[in-house]
Design a protein around this motif. Sequence first.
Motif, PDB file in Angstrom:
ATOM      1  N   SER A 110      34.786  45.352  42.133  1.00 35.10           N
ATOM      2  CA  SER A 110      35.157  44.025  42.642  1.00 35.10           C
ATOM      3  C   SER A 110      36.629  43.684  42.471  1.00 35.10           C
ATOM      4  N   THR A 120      43.520  42.444  44.003  1.00 38.98           N
ATOM      5  CA  THR A 120      42.497  41.610  44.628  1.00 38.98           C
ATOM      6  C   THR A 120      41.390  41.354  43.631  1.00 38.98           C
ATOM      7  N   ASP A 159      37.580  40.035  44.112  1.00 43.50           N
ATOM      8  CA  ASP A 159      36.575  39.688  45.122  1.00 43.50           C
ATOM      9  C   ASP A 159      35.445  38.856  44.510  1.00 43.50           C
ATOM     10  N   GLU A 161      35.501  38.325  53.224  1.00 46.51           N
ATOM     11  CA  GLU A 161      35.506  39.518  52.383  1.00 46.51           C
ATOM     12  C   GLU A 161      36.865  40.217  52.445  1.00 46.51           C
ATOM     13  N   TYR A 162      37.681  40.041  51.384  1.00 39.16           N
ATOM     14  CA  TYR A 162      38.943  40.781  51.269  1.00 39.16           C
ATOM     15  C   TYR A 162      38.917  41.516  49.934  1.00 39.16           C
ATOM     16  N   GLY A 163      38.037  42.483  49.825  1.00 38.90           N
ATOM     17  CA  GLY A 163      37.782  43.146  48.559  1.00 38.90           C
ATOM     18  C   GLY A 163      38.612  44.386  48.328  1.00 38.90           C
ATOM     19  N   HIS A 204      40.361  33.782  49.793  1.00 37.66           N
ATOM     20  CA  HIS A 204      39.198  34.255  50.537  1.00 37.66           C
ATOM     21  C   HIS A 204      38.724  33.257  51.593  1.00 37.66           C
ATOM     22  N   SER A 243      41.597  45.791  50.686  1.00 41.67           N
ATOM     23  CA  SER A 243      42.954  45.673  50.130  1.00 41.67           C
ATOM     24  C   SER A 243      43.665  47.015  50.079  1.00 41.67           C
TER      25      SER A 243
END
Length: 416
Positions: free
Chosen positions: A233, A261, A263, A197-199, A302, A203
């Motif tokens: 997202s 980003t 996601d 999870e790098y949402g 991700h 970010s």
Amino acid sequence: MENIFIQKKVGLNAEKSSGMLKVEKLCKLITEHPHKDAIYEAFEIEKIKDEIICIDFIDTLFEKIHYYNTKYNRYSICAETKDIDVYQKIEVVDGKIQKDIIFKFEEYIDGDEVKNDLSAIAIYNSKNTFLDEYDMTKYANNLFKIGESDLANYNVQHFKTKSKFQKEYNKLRSYRLVEYDNQLYLRGITSATKYNEYGVDFSFVVSMLILHSNMKLNKGIEYMIKSAYINESKLEIIVSEKLLKDAGSFGKVSTAINISTNDLGQGSLIFLNILSVGQLNNKGFFLYPKKYIQENGVRINHITKPEKVFSILKDMDKILNTSDNLIKELEEIKTIKHPDELRMKILTKISNPKSSLSRIKKLSDIFDRKIDNEISSFAKLLEMCNKAEELDMEFDLKDKLRYIISDIILYGNKKN
């Protein structure tokens, strides 16, 4: 339904922003984030939690992201193909026919608990991701379009039946859900084990911490957020240095960082080194030099493990503090001798009937006026680009426009 998931422009009003945010408050955005502890360790949050981050409009962006975190409840479940039905639901809403693709999970795993009977409306590219497994996306979408949803469902049921007896058809995947206003939506389908999870919240928090650290190490550097488009997202913000430097015919410019980003599915977290051309306030436009995007850009997928991500994020020198190198590249640009040719190329690109930009008449009107073909008139072309950037349009269109203008002004639209 679509309006609640559009990536919207954030209004940046100086009268409503202090330009300051406490580190501790910023980190409230990641209270429930799976990588919260790793972020705290990487940036030594306990030591700096009382520090104030001074970046113009940081508080505005914080409030907007906090809104999405509060109103849009995001979580994931895991399910096997054999336990999923996909079909089209047609109903009349406010006098209009609404067609939705429904994912019904007969059985699924929520955390460590096995549950039953959950339905979600497919949004973004989730339906196509599911159908891609069977190489039937175009075929099924056409069936839905022409009203043959029963036939499309028959095909889905065929593979669902096979998945009950043949392991190669039965895949365990993570289904990324979002709940808004008591309605559940499926926003993406990913690996059940390799996706990190790098949402949006992650970010924004780490990028603001990186910039804060850079300002502490390099006294005199100040930042302002000049552009922001956000939904639950996806995020794209452009943060520019406040210090403007002379770049000859291009006028005053400053280094800027494009932080984005996505996601969803195979999206990623991206940092790009770009240039902000024009005034210190929210006016001006942006250039994307290919050399710096290719060589200095940072892209984090991700599937990248968290420990590697934080190693990358703590080494951002090639992205930050590079204005002199970027200005040098601008000074070597040879296209500025022919501003009217560049104007015509931009106009041709955006007016092409096949271009999604062609329907924006105000945009083509900006580049429709002839410029005397002299170096001294290059400033008029830059003014046109400023006006184009100021137009309010959907993010995907604005992003496309920025790349078109960059390619033509920097390289005369030649491939490099």
